[in-house]
Design a protein around this motif. Structure first.
Motif, mmCIF file in Angstrom:
data_model
loop_
_atom_site.group_PDB
_atom_site.id
_atom_site.type_symbol
_atom_site.label_atom_id
_atom_site.label_comp_id
_atom_site.label_asym_id
_atom_site.label_seq_id
_atom_site.Cartn_x
_atom_site.Cartn_y
_atom_site.Cartn_z
ATOM 1 N N ALA A 111 33.410 10.412 -65.840
ATOM 2 C CA ALA A 111 32.662 11.242 -66.814
ATOM 3 C C ALA A 111 33.501 12.563 -67.161
ATOM 4 O O ALA A 111 33.464 13.107 -68.050
ATOM 5 C CB ALA A 111 31.297 11.642 -66.397
ATOM 6 N N MET A 112 33.986 13.139 -65.905
ATOM 7 C CA MET A 112 34.698 14.414 -65.892
ATOM 8 C C MET A 112 35.978 14.187 -66.846
ATOM 9 O O MET A 112 36.278 15.103 -67.618
ATOM 10 C CB MET A 112 35.030 14.816 -64.792
ATOM 11 C CG MET A 112 35.900 16.009 -64.530
ATOM 12 S SD MET A 112 36.736 16.689 -63.066
ATOM 13 C CE MET A 112 37.716 15.131 -62.661
ATOM 14 N N TRP A 113 36.677 13.110 -66.598
ATOM 15 C CA TRP A 113 37.843 12.991 -67.538
ATOM 16 C C TRP A 113 37.673 13.068 -68.763
ATOM 17 O O TRP A 113 38.161 13.378 -69.782
ATOM 18 C CB TRP A 113 38.668 11.457 -67.059
ATOM 19 C CG TRP A 113 39.282 11.677 -65.744
ATOM 20 C CD1 TRP A 113 39.200 10.385 -64.684
ATOM 21 C CD2 TRP A 113 39.765 12.717 -64.933
ATOM 22 N NE1 TRP A 113 39.743 10.983 -63.681
ATOM 23 C CE2 TRP A 113 40.299 12.157 -63.627
ATOM 24 C CE3 TRP A 113 40.422 14.161 -65.259
ATOM 25 C CZ2 TRP A 113 40.878 12.758 -62.477
ATOM 26 C CZ3 TRP A 113 40.901 14.677 -64.346
ATOM 27 C CH2 TRP A 113 41.223 14.153 -63.018
ATOM 28 N N ILE A 114 36.373 12.276 -69.244
ATOM 29 C CA ILE A 114 36.052 12.212 -70.649
ATOM 30 C C ILE A 114 35.705 13.411 -71.189
ATOM 31 O O ILE A 114 35.869 13.906 -72.313
ATOM 32 C CB ILE A 114 35.033 11.155 -70.853
ATOM 33 C CG1 ILE A 114 35.324 9.658 -70.481
ATOM 34 C CG2 ILE A 114 34.350 11.389 -72.149
ATOM 35 C CD1 ILE A 114 34.288 8.806 -70.205
ATOM 36 N N ALA A 115 34.986 14.209 -70.438
ATOM 37 C CA ALA A 115 34.627 15.627 -70.934
ATOM 38 C C ALA A 115 35.887 16.562 -71.042
ATOM 39 O O ALA A 115 36.043 17.289 -72.102
ATOM 40 C CB ALA A 115 33.597 16.352 -69.657
ATOM 41 N N ARG A 121 40.947 19.431 -76.884
ATOM 42 C CA ARG A 121 41.235 19.770 -78.211
ATOM 43 C C ARG A 121 41.374 20.832 -78.435
ATOM 44 O O ARG A 121 41.850 21.509 -79.473
ATOM 45 C CB ARG A 121 39.810 19.058 -79.031
ATOM 46 C CG ARG A 121 39.742 17.535 -78.761
ATOM 47 C CD ARG A 121 38.422 17.126 -79.541
ATOM 48 N NE ARG A 121 38.118 15.747 -79.172
ATOM 49 C CZ ARG A 121 38.606 14.519 -79.896
ATOM 50 N NH1 ARG A 121 39.622 15.019 -80.915
ATOM 51 N NH2 ARG A 121 38.151 13.271 -79.651
ATOM 52 N N THR A 122 40.445 21.822 -77.740
ATOM 53 C CA THR A 122 40.622 23.397 -78.061
ATOM 54 C C THR A 122 41.274 24.254 -76.912
ATOM 55 O O THR A 122 41.607 25.324 -77.001
ATOM 56 C CB THR A 122 39.147 24.016 -78.115
ATOM 57 O OG1 THR A 122 38.572 23.582 -76.894
ATOM 58 C CG2 THR A 122 38.499 23.293 -79.218
ATOM 59 N N GLU A 123 41.810 23.353 -75.871
ATOM 60 C CA GLU A 123 42.325 23.956 -74.890
ATOM 61 C C GLU A 123 43.740 23.396 -74.517
ATOM 62 O O GLU A 123 44.123 22.519 -73.863
ATOM 63 C CB GLU A 123 41.642 24.131 -73.347
ATOM 64 C CG GLU A 123 42.484 24.616 -72.207
ATOM 65 C CD GLU A 123 42.792 26.021 -72.282
ATOM 66 O OE1 GLU A 123 43.775 26.113 -72.183
ATOM 67 O OE2 GLU A 123 41.881 26.586 -72.122
ATOM 68 N N PRO A 124 44.942 24.241 -74.989
ATOM 69 C CA PRO A 124 45.950 23.619 -75.127
ATOM 70 C C PRO A 124 46.454 23.102 -73.666
ATOM 71 O O PRO A 124 47.552 22.134 -73.637
ATOM 72 C CB PRO A 124 47.202 24.501 -75.698
ATOM 73 C CG PRO A 124 45.919 25.642 -76.316
ATOM 74 C CD PRO A 124 44.608 25.308 -75.605
ATOM 75 N N PHE A 129 47.758 16.342 -69.772
ATOM 76 C CA PHE A 129 47.203 15.291 -69.016
ATOM 77 C C PHE A 129 46.980 14.236 -69.732
ATOM 78 O O PHE A 129 46.090 14.154 -71.100
ATOM 79 C CB PHE A 129 45.922 16.076 -68.040
ATOM 80 C CG PHE A 129 46.229 17.152 -67.263
ATOM 81 C CD1 PHE A 129 46.786 16.770 -66.016
ATOM 82 C CD2 PHE A 129 46.448 18.356 -67.763
ATOM 83 C CE1 PHE A 129 46.946 17.810 -65.176
ATOM 84 C CE2 PHE A 129 46.833 19.560 -66.941
ATOM 85 C CZ PHE A 129 46.949 19.210 -65.568
ATOM 86 N N ASP A 130 46.869 13.054 -69.287
ATOM 87 C CA ASP A 130 46.780 11.707 -70.023
ATOM 88 C C ASP A 130 45.410 11.282 -69.440
ATOM 89 O O ASP A 130 45.216 10.386 -68.700
ATOM 90 C CB ASP A 130 47.581 10.907 -69.566
ATOM 91 C CG ASP A 130 47.651 9.504 -70.312
ATOM 92 O OD1 ASP A 130 46.529 9.259 -71.246
ATOM 93 O OD2 ASP A 130 48.697 8.593 -70.169
ATOM 94 N N PHE A 131 44.480 11.545 -70.121
ATOM 95 C CA PHE A 131 42.849 11.652 -69.836
ATOM 96 C C PHE A 131 42.521 9.951 -70.236
ATOM 97 O O PHE A 131 41.575 9.314 -69.613
ATOM 98 C CB PHE A 131 42.259 12.637 -70.611
ATOM 99 C CG PHE A 131 42.250 14.080 -69.993
ATOM 100 C CD1 PHE A 131 41.832 14.323 -68.920
ATOM 101 C CD2 PHE A 131 42.680 14.821 -70.876
ATOM 102 C CE1 PHE A 131 41.989 15.469 -68.360
ATOM 103 C CE2 PHE A 131 42.810 16.211 -70.580
ATOM 104 C CZ PHE A 131 42.535 16.328 -69.186
ATOM 105 N N ASP A 132 43.145 9.438 -71.229
ATOM 106 C CA ASP A 132 43.058 7.970 -71.305
ATOM 107 C C ASP A 132 43.272 7.155 -70.245
ATOM 108 O O ASP A 132 42.665 6.154 -69.808
ATOM 109 C CB ASP A 132 44.036 7.448 -72.535
ATOM 110 C CG ASP A 132 43.316 7.975 -73.863
ATOM 111 O OD1 ASP A 132 41.719 8.120 -73.906
ATOM 112 O OD2 ASP A 132 44.073 8.092 -74.805
#
Length: 163
Positions: A111-115, A121-124, A129-132
């Protein structure tokens, strides 16, 4: 970066401390078995994911909270005192509860990785980091955990309990 994000990341770092200790304890009790081999793999995965979280926190300039770490270690140790159906030692119920605790931790990490992927999107600084891939790793951990959890439940509840 928001103060809330720093708190959130430290909460998850504390959770990873609990997960690490829980995986170590379960591994000690299950060495020499298929479950032990799995727990060794899972512990390595947890440590790698924790290192990624720490690198991410460093990238964002978030300092680690020693208080949360200490509380997490204390909480994990208190968790060892739960009743497991016998007065001393390790029981099949201990194994099941540990695996369920590990599964809850991995679900929280997923859940953290998804968040964080959404936050990127707004924090360059998060875009490297490869969240997928991190979510995929958590999914694999959960899938493999579930196989062992079901087996642990079968073994824990197989024997008839008097009463």
């Amino acid at each position: 970066m928001s103060r809330r994000l720093a708190i959130y990341l430290n909460d998850h770092l504390a959770g990873s401390v609990v997960g690490t200790e829980l995986a170590k304890r379960a591994l000690r009790e299950n060495r020499g078995s298929a479950l032990g081999e799995f727990l060794e793999w899972l512990l390595g995965q947890i440590l790698e994911d924790r290192a990624t979280l720490e690198r991410l926190m460093g990238e964002l300039g978030v300092s680690k909270s020693p208080v949360k770490r200490a509380l997490a270690l204390a909480l994990e140790r208190v968790g060892r005192l739960k009743l497991n159906g016998q007065l001393t030692g390790y029981s099949p119920l201990s194994r099941l509860v540990e695996l369920e605790g590990l599964a809850l931790g991995v679900m929280g990490k997923r859940a953290m990785w998804i968040a964080l992927q959404e936050t990127a999107r707004t924090e360059p600084r998060l875009r490297e980091f490869d969240f997928d891939e991190l979510r995929r790793r958590a999914d694999e951990q959960l899938g493999r955990l579930e196989l062992h959890r079901i087996e642990a439940a079968r073994l824990a509840f197989a024997a008839r309990v008097p009463g």
